[in-house]
Design a protein around this motif. Structure first.
Motif, PDB file in Angstrom:
ATOM      1  N   THR A 147       0.867  -1.175   0.000  1.00  0.00           N
ATOM      2  CA  THR A 147       0.000   0.000   0.000  1.00  0.00           C
ATOM      3  C   THR A 147       0.904   1.226   0.000  1.00  0.00           C
ATOM      4  O   THR A 147       1.730   1.385   0.909  1.00  0.00           O
ATOM      5  CB  THR A 147      -0.918   0.045   1.227  1.00  0.00           C
ATOM      6  OG1 THR A 147      -1.797  -1.084   1.203  1.00  0.00           O
ATOM      7  CG2 THR A 147      -1.755   1.316   1.219  1.00  0.00           C
ATOM      8  N   VAL A 148       0.777   2.050  -1.020  1.00  0.00           N
ATOM      9  CA  VAL A 148       1.561   3.277  -1.115  1.00  0.00           C
ATOM     10  C   VAL A 148       0.623   4.405  -1.494  1.00  0.00           C
ATOM     11  O   VAL A 148       0.039   4.405  -2.591  1.00  0.00           O
ATOM     12  CB  VAL A 148       2.693   3.153  -2.158  1.00  0.00           C
ATOM     13  CG1 VAL A 148       3.462   4.476  -2.260  1.00  0.00           C
ATOM     14  CG2 VAL A 148       3.638   2.025  -1.789  1.00  0.00           C
ATOM     15  N   ARG A 149       0.461   5.382  -0.601  1.00  0.00           N
ATOM     16  CA  ARG A 149      -0.412   6.528  -0.847  1.00  0.00           C
ATOM     17  C   ARG A 149       0.354   7.803  -0.498  1.00  0.00           C
ATOM     18  O   ARG A 149       0.117   8.426   0.523  1.00  0.00           O
ATOM     19  CB  ARG A 149      -1.689   6.419  -0.007  1.00  0.00           C
ATOM     20  CG  ARG A 149      -2.553   5.207  -0.336  1.00  0.00           C
ATOM     21  CD  ARG A 149      -3.695   5.063   0.650  1.00  0.00           C
ATOM     22  NE  ARG A 149      -4.540   3.918   0.346  1.00  0.00           N
ATOM     23  CZ  ARG A 149      -5.477   3.451   1.176  1.00  0.00           C
ATOM     24  NH1 ARG A 149      -5.683   4.046   2.352  1.00  0.00           N
ATOM     25  NH2 ARG A 149      -6.213   2.399   0.830  1.00  0.00           N
ATOM     26  N   THR A 150       1.284   8.171  -1.356  1.00  0.00           N
ATOM     27  CA  THR A 150       2.147   9.322  -1.081  1.00  0.00           C
ATOM     28  C   THR A 150       2.176  10.295  -2.251  1.00  0.00           C
ATOM     29  O   THR A 150       3.195  10.922  -2.519  1.00  0.00           O
ATOM     30  CB  THR A 150       3.577   8.846  -0.775  1.00  0.00           C
ATOM     31  OG1 THR A 150       4.057   8.065  -1.865  1.00  0.00           O
ATOM     32  CG2 THR A 150       3.617   8.026   0.496  1.00  0.00           C
ATOM     33  N   SER A 151       1.063  10.420  -2.951  1.00  0.00           N
ATOM     34  CA  SER A 151       0.930  11.379  -4.053  1.00  0.00           C
ATOM     35  C   SER A 151       1.977  11.179  -5.135  1.00  0.00           C
ATOM     36  O   SER A 151       2.505  12.133  -5.710  1.00  0.00           O
ATOM     37  CB  SER A 151       0.992  12.818  -3.528  1.00  0.00           C
ATOM     38  OG  SER A 151      -0.023  13.059  -2.591  1.00  0.00           O
ATOM     39  N   LEU A 152       2.281   9.914  -5.443  1.00  0.00           N
ATOM     40  CA  LEU A 152       3.237   9.608  -6.502  1.00  0.00           C
ATOM     41  C   LEU A 152       2.664   9.976  -7.865  1.00  0.00           C
ATOM     42  O   LEU A 152       1.457   9.902  -8.090  1.00  0.00           O
ATOM     43  CB  LEU A 152       3.590   8.119  -6.472  1.00  0.00           C
ATOM     44  CG  LEU A 152       4.291   7.631  -5.193  1.00  0.00           C
ATOM     45  CD1 LEU A 152       4.439   6.116  -5.230  1.00  0.00           C
ATOM     46  CD2 LEU A 152       5.643   8.294  -5.027  1.00  0.00           C
ATOM     47  N   THR A 153       3.549  10.369  -8.773  1.00  0.00           N
ATOM     48  CA  THR A 153       3.130  10.746 -10.126  1.00  0.00           C
ATOM     49  C   THR A 153       3.827   9.853 -11.148  1.00  0.00           C
ATOM     50  O   THR A 153       4.614   8.975 -10.795  1.00  0.00           O
ATOM     51  CB  THR A 153       3.484  12.213 -10.407  1.00  0.00           C
ATOM     52  OG1 THR A 153       4.904  12.387 -10.302  1.00  0.00           O
ATOM     53  CG2 THR A 153       2.776  13.137  -9.427  1.00  0.00           C
ATOM     54  N   LEU A 209      -2.469   1.084  -4.726  1.00  0.00           N
ATOM     55  CA  LEU A 209      -1.768   2.308  -5.131  1.00  0.00           C
ATOM     56  C   LEU A 209      -2.769   3.434  -5.330  1.00  0.00           C
ATOM     57  O   LEU A 209      -2.583   4.319  -6.172  1.00  0.00           O
ATOM     58  CB  LEU A 209      -0.979   2.048  -6.427  1.00  0.00           C
ATOM     59  CG  LEU A 209       0.100   0.966  -6.352  1.00  0.00           C
ATOM     60  CD1 LEU A 209       0.774   0.784  -7.705  1.00  0.00           C
ATOM     61  CD2 LEU A 209       1.136   1.285  -5.268  1.00  0.00           C
ATOM     62  N   SER A 210      -3.831   3.397  -4.556  1.00  0.00           N
ATOM     63  CA  SER A 210      -4.880   4.405  -4.681  1.00  0.00           C
ATOM     64  C   SER A 210      -4.435   5.740  -4.093  1.00  0.00           C
ATOM     65  O   SER A 210      -3.435   5.822  -3.358  1.00  0.00           O
ATOM     66  CB  SER A 210      -6.147   3.928  -3.964  1.00  0.00           C
ATOM     67  OG  SER A 210      -5.895   3.763  -2.566  1.00  0.00           O
ATOM     68  N   ARG A 211      -5.174   6.800  -4.439  1.00  0.00           N
ATOM     69  CA  ARG A 211      -4.966   8.141  -3.885  1.00  0.00           C
ATOM     70  C   ARG A 211      -3.565   8.670  -4.174  1.00  0.00           C
ATOM     71  O   ARG A 211      -2.914   9.285  -3.328  1.00  0.00           O
ATOM     72  CB  ARG A 211      -5.246   8.160  -2.378  1.00  0.00           C
ATOM     73  CG  ARG A 211      -6.648   7.697  -2.030  1.00  0.00           C
ATOM     74  CD  ARG A 211      -6.875   7.699  -0.539  1.00  0.00           C
ATOM     75  NE  ARG A 211      -8.129   7.036  -0.195  1.00  0.00           N
ATOM     76  CZ  ARG A 211      -8.550   6.842   1.044  1.00  0.00           C
ATOM     77  NH1 ARG A 211      -7.830   7.271   2.070  1.00  0.00           N
ATOM     78  NH2 ARG A 211      -9.703   6.229   1.274  1.00  0.00           N
ATOM     79  N   ASN A 212      -3.111   8.392  -5.393  1.00  0.00           N
ATOM     80  CA  ASN A 212      -1.875   8.986  -5.884  1.00  0.00           C
ATOM     81  C   ASN A 212      -2.224   9.841  -7.106  1.00  0.00           C
ATOM     82  O   ASN A 212      -3.377  10.233  -7.281  1.00  0.00           O
ATOM     83  CB  ASN A 212      -0.857   7.900  -6.220  1.00  0.00           C
ATOM     84  CG  ASN A 212      -0.261   7.248  -4.978  1.00  0.00           C
ATOM     85  OD1 ASN A 212       0.520   7.860  -4.259  1.00  0.00           O
ATOM     86  ND2 ASN A 212      -0.649   5.995  -4.712  1.00  0.00           N
ATOM     87  N   HIS A 213      -1.220  10.105  -7.932  1.00  0.00           N
ATOM     88  CA  HIS A 213      -1.467  10.879  -9.150  1.00  0.00           C
ATOM     89  C   HIS A 213      -0.906  10.139 -10.365  1.00  0.00           C
ATOM     90  O   HIS A 213      -0.404  10.760 -11.300  1.00  0.00           O
ATOM     91  CB  HIS A 213      -0.831  12.277  -9.040  1.00  0.00           C
ATOM     92  CG  HIS A 213      -1.344  13.087  -7.893  1.00  0.00           C
ATOM     93  ND1 HIS A 213      -2.658  13.486  -7.791  1.00  0.00           N
ATOM     94  CD2 HIS A 213      -0.717  13.551  -6.780  1.00  0.00           C
ATOM     95  CE1 HIS A 213      -2.827  14.181  -6.675  1.00  0.00           C
ATOM     96  NE2 HIS A 213      -1.663  14.225  -6.031  1.00  0.00           N
ATOM     97  N   PHE A 214      -1.004   8.815 -10.331  1.00  0.00           N
ATOM     98  CA  PHE A 214      -0.516   8.026 -11.463  1.00  0.00           C
ATOM     99  C   PHE A 214      -1.351   8.325 -12.709  1.00  0.00           C
ATOM    100  O   PHE A 214      -2.573   8.515 -12.629  1.00  0.00           O
ATOM    101  CB  PHE A 214      -0.578   6.526 -11.140  1.00  0.00           C
ATOM    102  CG  PHE A 214       0.449   6.078 -10.144  1.00  0.00           C
ATOM    103  CD1 PHE A 214       1.804   6.139 -10.458  1.00  0.00           C
ATOM    104  CD2 PHE A 214       0.077   5.586  -8.906  1.00  0.00           C
ATOM    105  CE1 PHE A 214       2.760   5.727  -9.539  1.00  0.00           C
ATOM    106  CE2 PHE A 214       1.025   5.166  -7.986  1.00  0.00           C
ATOM    107  CZ  PHE A 214       2.378   5.238  -8.312  1.00  0.00           C
TER     108      PHE A 214
END
Length: 400
Positions: free
Chosen positions: A60-66, A84-89
């Motif tokens: 689980t990674v939710r750190t605004s990744l792009t 990988l939800s709640r990022n900016h992929f």
């Protein structure tokens, strides 16, 4: 790959990376140089779990990744949960995620993902939870993936474009009104039914002047329970995507011009209670899968061109006017010759050819007679009645 925000540093014993850890670090470098030290986890917004052998089983990674989703995560073959939800992929979902055959949960919601779902996701046979909402994805859930989700008892996928599918399908079939591609559930409760979550459960467009091909995507509606398109002018085969409608309880495609065999994918319709296919031009064998539908109580296959025998265990009325074999069957002359030509049409076509041959022969005789007459006329000689040699003659005549 960039990010905003930084997960809280976690002090962990240093040990050589396992294969999975090396893949994970490479996927998120330079943002998240993390991995497991034996069975362990890291708290929100990053959660990571490995098994005793160092295989990564949950991420689980939710750190605004792009940027784009790391395709290399598809090599984590022991992975059970990927969030990988709640990022900016952005971009597409990698086809390599179809390699995650142990995966039971996939959450890619609340990103900026685009394009259609890769067909490789159909390989995720253990998947029970799929979240894809709040993206810009298009298309529909692949057929086998829909079947898997239903079989594994997921209540419903979060990716809902049912209204878009229905609107497009009805337009393809020439429906005279435009169905809104958004919030169609409030459009007409008689023709369309939906559940409390906005998924289409009922389609009722009998006697609606529909024509052309039966769109295959209409069967990808994950919560569809009833579809009625009877008494129209649909003339195509029935797509194998029919099997994606695993929640279907009633289907009525009677009184159309549908052709070809019933797809083998009907075996997935285990909840079917009523099936009506009569008065079409369907052919091939009646699938034995109908025997295994324990809830099937009403069916009708009459007035088609079905061949072979009735599947053992499927008895009752509803088989007349086909080309079926077996005892106690009547009116089984509606057969197709090899190649798919109706026997009656073939007989008629043969008779027409005979008539044409006869007419051609007759016209040839008439033409030949005309030619002979013309040839004879070219050799005639006019005789003068006043010719002295013919003074005894009292009239004109022709001498050949």
């Amino acid at each position: 790959m960039g990010r905003s925000g930084r997960p809280q540093a976690v002090s962990m014993p240093v040990q050589p990376d396992t294969r999975d850890c090396a893949i994970l670090k490479a996927a998120f470098t330079p943002n998240l140089a993390i991995c497991c030290s034996g069975p362990s986890s890291i708290g929100n917004p990053v959660f990571l779990q490995c098994d005793a052998d160092g295989n990564v089983v949950a991420i689980t990674v939710r750190t605004s990744l792009t940027g784009e989703l790391p395709a290399s995560l598809g090599n984590l073959t022991h992975l059970i949960s990927l969030d990988l939800s709640r990022n900016h992929f952005s971009g597409s979902i990698p086809a390599s995620y179809g390699n995650l055959k142990a995966l039971t949960k996939l959450d890619l919601s609340n990103n900026r993902l685009t394009n259609t779902l890769p067909n490789e996701l159909e390989n995720l046979r253990n998947l029970t939870t799929l979240f894809l909402q709040s993206n810009q994805l298009t298309g529909s859930v692949p057929e086998d993936l829909s079947c898997t989700l239903a079989k594994n008892s997921i209540s419903r996928p979060s990716f809902n474009n049912d209204c878009e599918i229905v609107s497009s399908a009805m337009q393809q079939m020439g429906y005279f009104l435009r169905i809104p591609p958004i919030q169609c559930c409030q459009w007409n409760s008689v023709l369309l039914g939906c559940d409390d979550f906005g998924f289409v459960t009922r389609i009722n467009f009998g006697s609606s002047g529909l024509m052309g091909a039966l769109p295959d995507n209409i069967f990808t509606l994950s919560q569809l329970q009833s579809i009625n398109l009877n008494h129209n002018l649909l003339e195509s085969t029935i797509s194998s995507k029919l099997g994606a409608a695993v929640n279907l309880k009633q289907i009525d495609l009677s009184f159309n011009k549908l052709v070809g065999p019933l797809p083998e994918s009907v075996k997935y319709l285990e909840r079917l209670e009523r099936a009506f296919f009569q008065n079409n031009q369907l052919s091939g064998n009646i699938p034995t899968a109908f025997v295994n539908m324990t809830q099937l109580s009403e069916f009708n296959f009459e007035h088609n061109h079905f061949t072979g025998s009735i599947p053992q265990g499927l008895s009752g009325f509803g088989f007349d006017h086909n080309c079926l074999s077996g005892s106690n069957l009547v009116n089984q002359q509606d057969c197709l010759e090899q190649g798919g030509v109706d026997a009656r049409v073939a007989v008629g076509a043969t008779a027409a050819v005979v008539v044409l041959i006869a007419l051609a022969w007759w016209f040839r005789r008439v033409y030949q007679s005309s030619k002979d007459a013309q040839r004879s006329a070219d050799t005639l000689e006019f005789v003068d009645p006043f010719d002295k040699e013919l003074s005894d003659s009292n009239s004109l005549y022709w001498r050949v």
